[in-house]
Design a protein around this motif. Structure first.
Motif, short mmCIF file in Angstrom:
data_model
loop_
_atom_site.label_atom_id
_atom_site.label_comp_id
_atom_site.label_asym_id
_atom_site.label_seq_id
_atom_site.Cartn_x
_atom_site.Cartn_y
_atom_site.Cartn_z
N THR A 51 63.36 -35.83 7.62
CA THR A 51 63.37 -36.65 8.81
C THR A 51 62.19 -37.71 8.18
O THR A 51 61.13 -37.41 7.70
N VAL A 52 62.65 -38.98 8.25
CA VAL A 52 61.87 -40.22 7.77
C VAL A 52 60.91 -40.69 9.20
O VAL A 52 59.85 -40.99 8.75
N SER A 53 61.65 -40.84 10.13
CA SER A 53 60.86 -41.12 11.44
C SER A 53 61.57 -40.87 12.87
O SER A 53 62.72 -40.24 12.54
N GLY A 54 61.00 -40.67 13.88
CA GLY A 54 61.66 -40.14 14.91
C GLY A 54 61.29 -38.62 15.30
O GLY A 54 60.62 -38.20 14.48
N HIS A 55 62.03 -38.36 16.24
CA HIS A 55 61.77 -36.82 16.94
C HIS A 55 63.06 -36.29 16.91
O HIS A 55 64.01 -36.86 17.70
N VAL A 56 63.58 -34.89 16.35
CA VAL A 56 64.37 -34.28 16.56
C VAL A 56 63.82 -32.78 16.91
O VAL A 56 62.81 -32.49 16.22
N VAL A 57 64.77 -31.97 17.08
CA VAL A 57 64.52 -30.63 17.27
C VAL A 57 65.67 -29.61 16.43
O VAL A 57 66.66 -30.06 16.41
N TYR A 58 65.11 -28.36 16.25
CA TYR A 58 65.93 -27.42 15.57
C TYR A 58 65.85 -26.08 16.28
O TYR A 58 64.92 -25.77 16.57
N ARG A 59 67.17 -25.66 16.54
CA ARG A 59 67.19 -24.34 17.44
C ARG A 59 67.86 -23.10 16.57
O ARG A 59 68.81 -23.44 16.00
N ASP A 60 67.08 -22.20 16.42
CA ASP A 60 67.67 -21.07 15.68
C ASP A 60 67.33 -19.76 16.80
O ASP A 60 66.89 -19.77 17.75
N ARG A 61 67.47 -18.49 16.20
CA ARG A 61 67.09 -17.47 17.00
C ARG A 61 65.73 -17.19 17.29
O ARG A 61 65.28 -16.56 18.21
N GLN A 62 64.80 -17.85 16.57
CA GLN A 62 63.39 -17.86 16.78
C GLN A 62 62.94 -18.84 18.08
O GLN A 62 61.96 -18.72 18.29
N GLY A 63 63.96 -19.68 18.56
CA GLY A 63 63.60 -20.55 19.44
C GLY A 63 63.90 -21.92 19.07
O GLY A 63 64.42 -22.37 17.90
N GLU A 64 62.96 -23.03 19.62
CA GLU A 64 63.33 -24.51 19.34
C GLU A 64 62.02 -24.90 18.72
O GLU A 64 60.85 -24.39 18.88
N ARG A 65 62.23 -25.48 17.47
CA ARG A 65 61.03 -26.40 16.77
C ARG A 65 61.29 -27.57 16.58
O ARG A 65 62.23 -28.17 16.33
N PRO A 66 60.19 -28.50 16.41
CA PRO A 66 60.24 -29.86 16.22
C PRO A 66 60.28 -30.17 14.83
O PRO A 66 59.92 -29.33 13.88
N LEU A 67 61.10 -31.10 14.56
CA LEU A 67 61.42 -31.55 13.00
C LEU A 67 60.61 -32.78 13.00
O LEU A 67 60.77 -33.92 13.33
N SER A 68 59.39 -32.73 12.62
CA SER A 68 58.17 -33.72 12.44
C SER A 68 58.57 -34.66 11.06
O SER A 68 59.37 -34.20 10.30
N VAL A 69 57.92 -35.95 11.07
CA VAL A 69 58.05 -36.84 10.19
C VAL A 69 57.78 -35.95 8.89
O VAL A 69 56.71 -35.42 8.67
N GLY A 70 58.60 -35.88 7.77
CA GLY A 70 58.25 -35.37 6.54
C GLY A 70 58.78 -34.03 6.17
O GLY A 70 58.43 -33.30 5.60
#
Length: 276
Positions: A51-70
């Motif tokens: 991730t270079v810029s912006g906001h996305v999320v990743y979901r797995d069995r542990q729940g939802e986590r943000p993919l921060s820059v870097g």
């Protein structure tokens, strides 16, 4: 898709590793961006996305986590995960760099990476792994003119850079005795004394022995003997190596020591074990 057809799909991957797709991607605001990996095909495809810029999320069995820059995300087709841009951030552009790989054994290597280091890795200001990703993107681009063999070698080099870079990150957070324990367990056939290992990591032999027993439940000597015996029995079973070579390649100091441990572990001599 049933289990048998999944296995067939994975086995149909090309033998040489290759980049299936790649990009330095900009997702404009308002553009749908969401992927359910469980239903994506073909199986055997793996992804690395930074991730270079912006906001996305990743979901797995542990729940939802943000993919921060870097952050770097490791995932693959067929796994029960998903990722993308949630509606709350749909007004922002998203930039990323990514490659997808396919080839015989790629998904097994990827599973090991995920098992050891996780699927979501926060790189922050660290540059080496992002640089490795971009070198691979450049190698497989049309301007590079690389052969299929050169691209396969580049894919394998990228995979090994991921392993070595992520292991180095883990090692930086270990204290000296944890590093020494990891060294022993990663190199069970190395011929060296516990005192030599302890000295190389700046800890005392006694402290290392106590810490190893607390962590593993056995002394270093007992664990090493079992690991070396397992290796020796594999070589006896699956190769025609002479007994002395089996001893050397499994970490025993001599054929006599090997024979004694094989006898103790199986009740048979190496020769009888091999014949049986």
């Amino acid at each position: 898709m049933n289990r048998a057809s999944e296995t067939t799909a994975a086995s149909n991957a090309p033998v040489l590793w290759q980049v299936l797709g790649y990009g330095r991607q900009l997702v404009p605001p308002g553009t749908p961006y969401w992927y359910e990996n469980k239903v994506r095909r073909p199986l055997g495809v793996v992804y690395c996305q930074y991730t270079v810029s912006g906001h996305v999320v990743y979901r797995d069995r542990q729940g939802e986590r943000p993919l921060s820059v870097g952050s770097m995300l490791l995932f693959k087709h067929g796994e029960p995960t998903s990722y993308g841009r949630p509606p709350s951030h749909d007004t922002e552009p998203y930039r990323c760099e990514w490659v997808s790989l396919i080839g015989a054994g790629v998904d097994q290597h990827w599973s090991l990476l995920q098992e050891r280091y996780g699927s979501l890795i926060e790189l922050g200001d660290e540059r080496p792994l992002r640089s490795a990703l971009n070198r691979l993107i450049d190698l497989v681009g049309p301007r590079a003119g690389a052969s299929s063999l050169a691209r396969a070698i580049g894919c394998q080099a990228f995979m090994m850079e991921l392993f070595s870079g992520l292991e180095a990150r883990v090692a930086r957070h270990r204290n000296p005795v944890e590093t020494a324990i990891a060294d022993i367990m990663a190199n069970p056939i190395a011929i060296r004394t516990l005192k030599q290992v302890a000295r190389s990591h700046g800890v005392s032999r006694e402290h290392l022995a106590r810490a190893f027993h607390q962590r593993v439940g056995r002394s270093p000597a007992a664990w090493l003997t079992e690991a070396r015996l397992t290796r020796a029995l594999q070589l006896l079973r699956d190769t025609a190596l002479p007994i002395a070579a089996v001893a050397e390649q499994s970490g025993f100091p001599s054929a006599h020591t090997l024979a004694r441990q094989v006898k103790r572990g199986t009740g048979r001599s190496p020769a009888v074990f091999r014949r049986s």
